[in-house]
Scaffold this motif. Structure first.
Motif, PDB file in Angstrom:
ATOM      1  N   MET A 131      39.985  44.600  43.373  1.00 40.61           N
ATOM      2  CA  MET A 131      39.296  43.343  43.693  1.00 40.61           C
ATOM      3  C   MET A 131      37.899  43.328  43.090  1.00 40.61           C
ATOM      4  O   MET A 131      37.461  42.332  42.509  1.00 40.61           O
ATOM      5  CB  MET A 131      39.230  43.151  45.209  1.00 40.61           C
ATOM      6  N   ARG A 132      37.177  44.447  43.226  1.00 42.69           N
ATOM      7  CA  ARG A 132      35.814  44.518  42.672  1.00 42.69           C
ATOM      8  C   ARG A 132      35.835  44.384  41.151  1.00 42.69           C
ATOM      9  O   ARG A 132      34.997  43.695  40.563  1.00 42.69           O
ATOM     10  CB  ARG A 132      35.154  45.836  43.076  1.00 42.69           C
ATOM     11  N   THR A 133      36.793  45.040  40.523  1.00 37.25           N
ATOM     12  CA  THR A 133      36.897  44.992  39.060  1.00 37.25           C
ATOM     13  C   THR A 133      37.254  43.585  38.576  1.00 37.25           C
ATOM     14  O   THR A 133      36.746  43.115  37.554  1.00 37.25           O
ATOM     15  CB  THR A 133      37.951  45.991  38.574  1.00 37.25           C
ATOM     16  N   ALA A 134      38.128  42.908  39.336  1.00 34.55           N
ATOM     17  CA  ALA A 134      38.632  41.601  38.908  1.00 34.55           C
ATOM     18  C   ALA A 134      37.695  40.447  39.244  1.00 34.55           C
ATOM     19  O   ALA A 134      37.776  39.385  38.625  1.00 34.55           O
ATOM     20  CB  ALA A 134      39.997  41.338  39.547  1.00 34.55           C
ATOM     21  N   ALA A 135      36.814  40.628  40.238  1.00 40.98           N
ATOM     22  CA  ALA A 135      35.938  39.540  40.687  1.00 40.98           C
ATOM     23  C   ALA A 135      35.129  38.969  39.528  1.00 40.98           C
ATOM     24  O   ALA A 135      34.446  39.696  38.815  1.00 40.98           O
ATOM     25  CB  ALA A 135      35.005  40.026  41.792  1.00 40.98           C
ATOM     26  N   GLY A 136      35.240  37.658  39.321  1.00 40.86           N
ATOM     27  CA  GLY A 136      34.496  36.990  38.264  1.00 40.86           C
ATOM     28  C   GLY A 136      35.098  37.140  36.881  1.00 40.86           C
ATOM     29  O   GLY A 136      34.595  36.553  35.922  1.00 40.86           O
ATOM     30  N   LYS A 137      36.191  37.912  36.757  1.00 38.60           N
ATOM     31  CA  LYS A 137      36.801  38.155  35.450  1.00 38.60           C
ATOM     32  C   LYS A 137      38.263  37.727  35.421  1.00 38.60           C
ATOM     33  O   LYS A 137      38.709  37.108  34.466  1.00 38.60           O
ATOM     34  CB  LYS A 137      36.688  39.638  35.085  1.00 38.60           C
ATOM     35  N   ASP A 138      38.998  38.110  36.441  1.00 46.30           N
ATOM     36  CA  ASP A 138      40.443  37.850  36.489  1.00 46.30           C
ATOM     37  C   ASP A 138      40.773  37.270  37.864  1.00 46.30           C
ATOM     38  O   ASP A 138      41.089  38.008  38.799  1.00 46.30           O
ATOM     39  CB  ASP A 138      41.212  39.148  36.235  1.00 46.30           C
ATOM     40  N   THR A 139      40.683  35.956  37.956  1.00 42.56           N
ATOM     41  CA  THR A 139      40.849  35.276  39.244  1.00 42.56           C
ATOM     42  C   THR A 139      42.186  35.582  39.897  1.00 42.56           C
ATOM     43  O   THR A 139      42.247  35.905  41.088  1.00 42.56           O
ATOM     44  CB  THR A 139      40.714  33.746  39.058  1.00 42.56           C
ATOM     45  N   GLU A 140      43.269  35.487  39.132  1.00 43.08           N
ATOM     46  CA  GLU A 140      44.589  35.686  39.712  1.00 43.08           C
ATOM     47  C   GLU A 140      44.789  37.118  40.186  1.00 43.08           C
ATOM     48  O   GLU A 140      45.430  37.349  41.206  1.00 43.08           O
ATOM     49  CB  GLU A 140      45.672  35.291  38.701  1.00 43.08           C
ATOM     50  N   ARG A 141      44.235  38.072  39.465  1.00 45.28           N
ATOM     51  CA  ARG A 141      44.352  39.469  39.892  1.00 45.28           C
ATOM     52  C   ARG A 141      43.563  39.699  41.175  1.00 45.28           C
ATOM     53  O   ARG A 141      44.016  40.408  42.084  1.00 45.28           O
ATOM     54  CB  ARG A 141      43.847  40.400  38.792  1.00 45.28           C
ATOM     55  N   TYR A 142      42.380  39.107  41.245  1.00 46.72           N
ATOM     56  CA  TYR A 142      41.581  39.233  42.471  1.00 46.72           C
ATOM     57  C   TYR A 142      42.348  38.676  43.668  1.00 46.72           C
ATOM     58  O   TYR A 142      42.436  39.301  44.724  1.00 46.72           O
ATOM     59  CB  TYR A 142      40.249  38.485  42.323  1.00 46.72           C
ATOM     60  N   ILE A 143      42.913  37.487  43.499  1.00 51.91           N
ATOM     61  CA  ILE A 143      43.644  36.837  44.588  1.00 51.91           C
ATOM     62  C   ILE A 143      44.844  37.693  45.001  1.00 51.91           C
ATOM     63  O   ILE A 143      45.089  37.906  46.193  1.00 51.91           O
ATOM     64  CB  ILE A 143      44.094  35.426  44.169  1.00 51.91           C
ATOM     65  N   HIS A 144      45.574  38.186  44.015  1.00 55.48           N
ATOM     66  CA  HIS A 144      46.759  38.992  44.306  1.00 55.48           C
ATOM     67  C   HIS A 144      46.385  40.223  45.130  1.00 55.48           C
ATOM     68  O   HIS A 144      47.038  40.536  46.139  1.00 55.48           O
ATOM     69  CB  HIS A 144      47.435  39.419  43.013  1.00 55.48           C
ATOM     70  N   GLU A 145      45.356  40.932  44.718  1.00 57.37           N
ATOM     71  CA  GLU A 145      44.976  42.169  45.419  1.00 57.37           C
ATOM     72  C   GLU A 145      44.404  41.881  46.798  1.00 57.37           C
ATOM     73  O   GLU A 145      44.614  42.661  47.728  1.00 57.37           O
ATOM     74  CB  GLU A 145      43.982  42.974  44.587  1.00 57.37           C
ATOM     75  N   SER A 146      43.697  40.771  46.933  1.00 51.98           N
ATOM     76  CA  SER A 146      43.180  40.394  48.245  1.00 51.98           C
ATOM     77  C   SER A 146      44.324  40.151  49.229  1.00 51.98           C
ATOM     78  O   SER A 146      44.297  40.611  50.378  1.00 51.98           O
ATOM     79  CB  SER A 146      42.312  39.134  48.122  1.00 51.98           C
ATOM     80  N   LEU A 147      45.346  39.434  48.772  1.00 52.22           N
ATOM     81  CA  LEU A 147      46.507  39.166  49.624  1.00 52.22           C
ATOM     82  C   LEU A 147      47.275  40.450  49.915  1.00 52.22           C
ATOM     83  O   LEU A 147      47.755  40.656  51.037  1.00 52.22           O
ATOM     84  CB  LEU A 147      47.417  38.144  48.950  1.00 52.22           C
TER      85      LEU A 147
END
Length: 227
Positions: A126-142
């Motif tokens: 999530m930290r790596t994806a924040a601001g860079k890869d929206t869909e990856r951030y959302i996926h990992e958060s869920l």
């Protein structure tokens, strides 16, 4: 009419392995929850089968599941129509999700080292994806939250989480937050602190942080003044 290909996604721990029916169902749920199919929209099996390039059988099965979850209703001679889900319903669903996951946190204590490691990995991504890869951030958060539910050991909780489509509801909410310009630094910090409370077995504090996260997410469904 143009055809829509339903893409399969790699299976991830904690998420169901989707068959064609599931992928079609999820696509329809997202359209309903996101307002693309407003209440009253008629869903025609043949038209959807052509769009998704499948037979009518998986369409019929997907619609039957949606009827069971209350998002559509079928009437004899009138077909299937969308019942819809407005902002109030979405916010109410998050009240239930808060109760469910707060209790799941309690049941999961103390967390096994393997579960802690999985939550750590989701937070790292999530930290790596924040601001860079929206869909990856959302996926990992869920996935982070689904792991909390799974770790409770209560299979009914997992069934309810799935039946209310919290993976899709959450995806819509987080996208709306991003569209409104909300920053995820605070959300990441809350998840990091939540994980620390889980690690140190502080149930009450972990539940408080969880409620704070979901209160922030639920605000995505509050109409913006002047809109």
């Amino acid at each position: 009419m143009s055809q829509t290909n339903v893409k399969s996604t790699p299976a991830e721990p904690g998420f169901k392995k989707a068959c064609m029916r599931d992928r079609i169902r999820d696509a329809l749920v997202e359209r309903i929850l996101d307002g693309k199919y407003p209440a009253g929209t008629q869903l025609k099996e043949l038209q959807l089968a052509r769009e998704f390039n499948v037979s009518q059988a998986p369409i019929r099965e997907a619609l039957r599941e949606l009827e069971g979850s209350g998002l559509v209703e079928s009437e004899r001679y009138r077909g299937t129509r969308v019942r819809g889900a407005d902002a109030e319903e979405m916010m109410q669903s998050y009240e239930l999700r808060t109760i469910l996951e707060a209790r799941a946190l309690e049941l999961g204590m103390p967390y096994a080292p393997g579960i802690i490691a999985e939550l750590d990995e989701s937070l790292r991504i999530m930290r790596t994806a924040a601001g860079k890869d929206t869909e990856r951030y959302i996926h990992e958060s869920l996935l982070f939250h689904r792991r909390i539910v799974d770790a409770s050991g209560n299979r009914v909780f997992t069934t309810v989480w799935d039946s209310l489509h919290f993976d899709i509801r959450g995806r819509i909410a987080l996208r709306r937050m991003m569209e409104r310009g909300d920053r995820f630094g605070a959300m990441l910090d809350m998840h990091a602190e939540l994980l620390e409370r889980v690690r140190s077995r502080e149930v009450i504090e972990a539940q408080r942080l969880l409620r704070g996260i979901f209160e922030a997410v639920a605000r995505a469904f509050v109409p913006v003044a002047g809109s």
